[in-house]
Design a protein around this motif. Structure first.
Motif, short mmCIF file in Angstrom:
data_model
loop_
_atom_site.label_atom_id
_atom_site.label_comp_id
_atom_site.label_asym_id
_atom_site.label_seq_id
_atom_site.Cartn_x
_atom_site.Cartn_y
_atom_site.Cartn_z
N LEU A 475 -27.64 49.12 -18.18
CA LEU A 475 -26.21 48.92 -17.92
C LEU A 475 -25.76 49.35 -16.49
O LEU A 475 -24.53 49.27 -16.02
N GLY A 476 -26.76 49.96 -15.79
CA GLY A 476 -26.34 50.58 -14.49
C GLY A 476 -27.40 51.43 -13.85
O GLY A 476 -27.45 52.44 -14.58
N ARG A 477 -27.98 51.13 -12.78
CA ARG A 477 -28.81 51.98 -12.09
C ARG A 477 -28.87 51.72 -10.66
O ARG A 477 -28.42 50.54 -10.30
N ASP A 482 -31.73 47.23 -3.39
CA ASP A 482 -30.23 46.77 -3.18
C ASP A 482 -29.59 47.34 -2.00
O ASP A 482 -28.27 46.73 -2.00
N HIS A 483 -30.04 47.92 -1.16
CA HIS A 483 -29.38 48.75 -0.08
C HIS A 483 -30.43 48.51 1.18
O HIS A 483 -31.44 48.17 1.13
N LEU A 484 -30.01 49.03 2.35
CA LEU A 484 -30.36 48.92 3.46
C LEU A 484 -31.82 49.84 3.32
O LEU A 484 -31.91 50.83 2.56
N ALA A 517 -23.62 49.26 -9.15
CA ALA A 517 -24.87 49.41 -9.80
C ALA A 517 -25.60 48.32 -10.25
O ALA A 517 -24.87 47.19 -10.65
N ARG A 518 -26.78 48.28 -10.19
CA ARG A 518 -27.62 46.99 -10.87
C ARG A 518 -27.51 47.05 -12.31
O ARG A 518 -28.07 47.90 -12.98
N ALA A 519 -26.92 46.14 -12.80
CA ALA A 519 -26.82 45.85 -14.32
C ALA A 519 -27.13 44.74 -14.98
O ALA A 519 -27.09 43.54 -14.20
N ALA A 628 -19.17 44.15 -13.03
CA ALA A 628 -18.57 44.27 -11.99
C ALA A 628 -19.18 43.53 -11.06
O ALA A 628 -18.84 42.64 -10.27
N ALA A 629 -20.40 43.73 -10.78
CA ALA A 629 -21.17 43.02 -9.53
C ALA A 629 -21.23 41.40 -9.95
O ALA A 629 -20.86 40.68 -9.02
N ALA A 630 -21.73 41.08 -10.94
CA ALA A 630 -21.63 39.74 -11.24
C ALA A 630 -20.42 39.02 -11.31
O ALA A 630 -20.17 37.85 -10.84
#
Length: 663
Positions: A475-477, A482-484, A517-519, A628-630
């Protein structure tokens, strides 16, 4: 009303210290304390252990970032360092053969196999969720005479909770939290009690805030407040406070009288009433209606007062005793303050006959407010007893905790016309997040030329500390890939490496990150923001990381002004409808309970595009934030197709040079 120039603050507990600190911004303050020590319940003891000294608190010990905003603001302005604490509670009843601890998982609930064979205990565990539901339901009702006057004991009777639950959970909880006799706990107004428990996340099995303690002991903040004041007088008992048309006359035990423009009386209510030379009938009525109960506290190392089963040892340990009146509670300061020692330093209330005198380090006398329907009714009317020259403060204006004292102290200063400004005079310093927060957000895109189009949608966003990243599984980590920076490093290491390329050193300070977050195996962040702070929580720099839908990323390091504003040249192809020319005007203030990220692009051709995200902290973040991200990526692509269909010109995508420490 003219702001007073000379102010006396009577009492140096947290209420008096906060009032004095606020007043000192614009007035000359004299702090008067009857004791030879400042701080009240902020009481730090220095204990020698070998060749080192441990700073151990015995009064005020813990706070949290969710429900202590006034105290956190004070700490932020003073640069007071804090650290995570361990919050758990045990109950030991020798006559019932029961020991258990909450917040320690199954190990705490079943420290021995005896609890598994105890039907009454197993039923008590089943009653706890029903108790929480009934308490929340009571709070959901409109307050009337019936709900306001119902006591905790009456609530338990109405709910038909078992005597076992009543004694080993209900009474123990209230007695431990308020350091009061379990019998008195039953007379507490239920609604008032549940408002406190709800406020602190204690009416659910999960969801309590992360508790923290002051690094080096609460003496640290006391000393920093005192350093701001004009005059401090200890061992000075005030015997009379008399308001005149021109000021307030304060007389001390030596017979000396000094006139001040205004006075804050920050003592216990009975003490305040005793020093008023000419109290009004209302002052006499209300101040006399809020009693205090004395508690003798022992600082010691006698672990016999803890549960017999070591797996049930907790931060707060309630011992039920049929042979002695009052409360017996032991706080494990080694756990609460994470002291670097194998010795368990304890502070116990009501255990003088149990603790081995040879193991006692110090003895303290504290007092705590007692809440009953009469005192709570009086408390609601306390704002009526102050005047333009005399204000009252103390934790008894609220639930009796450090935040209540700090809040009442700030309110007392404000009543006298003394606004709380930051040291720079630019306003308050926000209470920064110290644990993960979820925000409900509204995202708005506005294109003004060559065609006008705007769209708005609601979403979710996290603000997290890079040193305490939550992990909610699928569900989220938060992952470095995913970042610089490099995926084999932590997010913090990558941010530190990037700002170092710009000559910025964080020196161990915090990094707050706003991002999705990655979900469900997917992540997309059009913009991530990293607020970089030093070890005093002062902002050093802000990193704004931009991603496009092609998988490119670019990081901008900026130094915003006090309103979070900064300007930086655009350097990356983000949208197919813009090139890499232009300038970004950014607004990225530090997050509090509100979140704002705003970007305005002005191209070299005069085209203007703006995107903003405004948010408010909200509960229930994990499941609601997962998509949210998708959904955000889907909406952005759909809007791009709509603009393309309307004939908006597509700009060719250039090849981006590699950015050091980012890609």
């Amino acid at each position: 009303m003219t702001s007073p120039e000379r102010v006396a603050v009577i009492g140096s507990g947290v209420a008096g210290l906060t009032a004095a600190y606020v007043a000192s911004r614009t007035a000359h303050v004299t702090l008067l304390e009857a004791d030879d020590r400042l701080g009240g319940h902020a009481d730090t003891h220095l204990v020698r252990e070998g060749d080192r000294e441990l700073a151990i608190d015995t009064g005020f010990i813990v706070h949290n970032n969710r429900t202590y905003p006034t105290l956190l603001r004070l700490f932020a302005e003073l640069g007071v360092a804090t650290q995570e604490s361990d919050m758990s509670m045990s109950v030991r009843s020798d006559d019932a053969g029961l020991e258990y601890a909450g917040a320690l998982g199954l190990t705490g609930l079943f420290p021995t196999t005896a609890n598994l064979r105890n039907p009454a205990y197993l039923r008590m565990l089943q009653e706890i969720p029903r108790f929480h539901r009934m308490a929340r339901a009571l709070l959901a009702l409109a307050e009337d005479r019936t709900t306001a006057d119902e006591t905790f004991g009456e609530f338990l009777e109405r709910g038909r909770f078992t005597p076992y639950f009543r004694r080993h959970f209900g009474e123990a909880l209230v007695a431990a939290v308020w350091s009061c006799d379990p019998a008195i706990a039953l007379d507490y107004p239920a609604r008032y009690l549940f408002e406190f428990l709800q406020h602190h996340g204690m009416l659910r099995i999960f969801g309590s805030p992360q508790w923290r303690t002051v690094t080096g002991g609460s003496r640290e903040y006391v000393a920093r407040v005192v350093a701001q004041l004009g005059e401090v007088r200890t061992s000075t008992k005030v015997t009379s406070v008399f308001e005149t048309p021109d000021g307030v006359e304060v007389t001390d035990g030596n017979g000396g009288t000094t006139t001040y423009d205004a006075v804050v009386v920050a003592t216990h209510p009975g003490q305040a009433l005793a020093m008023l030379a000419d109290p009004t009938p209302l002052q006499r009525e209300l101040l006399a209606a809020i009693p205090y109960t004395p508690n003798t506290a022992l600082l010691h190392t006698d672990t016999s007062v803890l549960p017999n089963a070591r797996r049930a040892w907790a931060s707060w340990n309630h011992l039920e005793r049929l042979d002695a009146p009052g409360v017996t509670i032991t706080y494990d300061l080694t756990r609460l303050m994470r002291l670097p020692t194998d010795t368990h330093y304890l502070v116990s209330l009501g255990a003088e006959d149990l603790v081995d005198p040879a193991l006692v380090i110090d003895r303290m006398e504290y007092e705590h407010p007692v809440y009953n329907p009469t005192s709570v009714a009086a408390q609601r009317r306390l704002p009526e007893i102050g005047t333009d020259r005399v204000a009252f403060a103390g934790a008894w204006h609220g639930w009796g905790f450090h935040e209540d004292g700090a809040r009442s102290g700030a309110a007392a200063a404000e009543r006298l016309g003394l606004a709380w400004t930051s040291p720079s005079g630019t306003g308050s310093i926000p209470a920064l997040p110290t644990e993960a927060r979820s925000y409900t957000t509204s995202i708005r895109h506005v294109r003004r030329s060559p065609m006008r189009r705007e769209f708005t949608y609601r979403s979710r966003m996290w603000v997290v500390d890079a040193d305490r990243l939550p992990d909610h599984g699928v569900l989220g980590r938060f992952e470095a890939r995913d970042h610089l920076g490099r995926p084999d490093r932590t997010i913090r290491e990558n941010v530190e490496a990037f700002v170092a390329t710009e000559g910025v050193e964080l020196a161990g300070g915090r990094i707050l990150m706003a991002a999705n977050a990655r979900a469900f195996g997917y992540n997309f962040n059009p913009i991530s923001v990293f607020w970089c702070l030093d070890d005093q929580d002062r902002q050093v720099a802000t990193v704004v990381e931009v991603h496009n839908t092609y998988g490119d990323r670019h990081a901008y390091l900026v130094h915003p002004d006090e309103r979070g504003r900064a300007t930086v040249p655009k350097q990356m192809y983000v949208s197919p409808f813009h090139g890499t020319d232009g300038v970004y005007d950014l607004v990225v203030p530090l997050p509090t309970d509100r979140l704002l990220v705003s970007v305005r692009l002005t191209t070299d051709h005069g085209e203007v595009f703006s995107a903003s995200m405004t948010g408010r902290q909200a509960p229930g973040g994990v499941a609601r934030s997962a998509p949210a991200a998708a959904l955000g990526a889907l909406r952005i692509r759909r809007q791009g197709l709509a603009l393309w269909a309307r004939g908006l010109k597509i700009r060719p995508r250039p090849t981006h040079p590699r950015q050091e420490a980012v890609q």
